[in-house]
Design an enzyme around this catalytic site. Structure first.
Site, mmCIF file in Angstrom:
data_model
loop_
_atom_site.group_PDB
_atom_site.id
_atom_site.type_symbol
_atom_site.label_atom_id
_atom_site.label_comp_id
_atom_site.label_asym_id
_atom_site.label_seq_id
_atom_site.Cartn_x
_atom_site.Cartn_y
_atom_site.Cartn_z
ATOM 1 N N HIS A 75 3.996 4.899 0.597
ATOM 2 C CA HIS A 75 3.218 4.362 1.716
ATOM 3 C C HIS A 75 4.067 4.120 2.966
ATOM 4 O O HIS A 75 3.665 3.327 3.823
ATOM 5 C CB HIS A 75 2.549 3.048 1.310
ATOM 6 C CG HIS A 75 1.443 3.219 0.322
ATOM 7 N ND1 HIS A 75 0.280 3.913 0.611
ATOM 8 C CD2 HIS A 75 1.312 2.789 -0.960
ATOM 9 C CE1 HIS A 75 -0.513 3.899 -0.450
ATOM 10 N NE2 HIS A 75 0.086 3.233 -1.415
ATOM 11 N N GLU A 92 -3.097 2.017 -12.184
ATOM 12 C CA GLU A 92 -3.795 1.374 -11.078
ATOM 13 C C GLU A 92 -5.197 1.919 -10.827
ATOM 14 O O GLU A 92 -5.856 1.497 -9.878
ATOM 15 C CB GLU A 92 -2.961 1.504 -9.797
ATOM 16 C CG GLU A 92 -2.455 2.908 -9.529
ATOM 17 C CD GLU A 92 -1.380 2.940 -8.458
ATOM 18 O OE1 GLU A 92 -1.236 1.941 -7.718
ATOM 19 O OE2 GLU A 92 -0.686 3.951 -8.340
ATOM 20 N N ASP A 109 -5.073 -1.051 -5.868
ATOM 21 C CA ASP A 109 -5.807 0.147 -6.278
ATOM 22 C C ASP A 109 -6.692 -0.139 -7.487
ATOM 23 O O ASP A 109 -7.789 0.421 -7.620
ATOM 24 C CB ASP A 109 -4.840 1.285 -6.584
ATOM 25 C CG ASP A 109 -4.286 1.923 -5.317
ATOM 26 O OD1 ASP A 109 -5.064 2.125 -4.367
ATOM 27 O OD2 ASP A 109 -3.080 2.208 -5.272
#
Length: 258
Positions: A50, A155, A181
């Site tokens: 990310h 997740e 998530d």
């Protein structure tokens, strides 16, 4: 701050039952990871998934981490073997692979991240992880599996559904829960403290511990980190460098304007 030479690898410390803490890092610079080490954290997660890191910058951050005695964990952006080997060749202490969905994917990650007999990771005795061949190749290839932490993230709905099968895969050390998530997969995006999300996390923790796997999780704050530690989670990623800095700035500003 414990000295790495005295405490052993992060993989050893997890195996010994220690509870370990450290933040995610998104700022592509060396100072934050040095500060993490000087502050006394156990690890820092260099977040390639990310954040705008290049592998070159990630490798420099691994160097900085090793200089201050903090374990450098790279979270990759996918599970392709070429991605895993590039992350591992930086000489990092471990990797975290996001969003595993089933046993086949977990087995593929082990093949890509471990050397024989567990896998078939691409071999390069000249990589930084081998200290550019200053470690004899027979020593390096024989010891790399034991020195390197391999974590996989659960997740999503598929990963949770296939958790028992994923836990059976030899070669992984850590099951890491991504609560954000996970909340989305349960139809509650971002609501990580909602009872259905918390209950599902507890189920994952219990099942992983029954199977003898260390468990990790992300926590937004100190309170959550302590609760998960007390619940048997050993590897707690607490907050993110950008948020830590933001909160410190906001606190200073609020005190100045009072």
């Amino acid at each position: 701050m414990p000295d790495a030479a005295e405490t052993g690898t992060i993989r050893d410390r997890l195996s010994a039952g220690e509870a370990l803490f450290g933040p995610f890092l998104k700022i592509p610079a060396l100072v934050p990871i040095e500060l993490v080490g000087y502050a006394g954290f156990d690890f820092a997660i260099i977040d390639l998934e990310h954040s705008p890191f290049t592998f070159e910058r990630a490798e420099d951050m691994v160097r900085a981490a090793q200089a201050v005695g903090v374990a450098a964990i790279i979270r990759t952006f996918d599970s392709y073997p070429s991605t895993l080997v590039r992350a591992l060749d930086t000489g990092c202490d471990g990797i975290l692979v996001p969003n595993l969905k089933d046993r086949a994917e977990a087995e593929a990650v082990v093949r890509g991240a471990r050397y024989h007999p567990l896998g078939e990771r691409g071999m390069d005795p000249h990589a930084r992880s081998a200290r550019y061949r200053t470690i004899p190749k027979e020593v390096y290839f024989a010891s790399a599996n034991d020195r390197t932490l391999l974590g996989v993230q659960i997740e999503g709905a598929a990963g949770v559904q296939n958790l028992k099968d994923i836990l059976q895969v030899e070669g992984t050390d850590l099951i890491f829960i991504g609560p954000y998530d996970l909340s989305q997969s349960l139809g509650l995006p971002g609501q990580i403290t909602a009872p259905p999300v918390q209950d599902k996390v507890k189920e994952i923790v219990q099942e992983a511990r029954v199977q003898g796997k260390a468990v990790g999780i992300y926590a937004d704050d100190i309170g959550a980190a302590r609760r998960w530690r007390d619940a048997g989670v050993q590897f707690v990623a607490i907050s993110v460098d950008v948020h830590i800095f933001l909160k410190a700035c906001q606190e200073m500003v609020s005190r100045l304007v009072d």
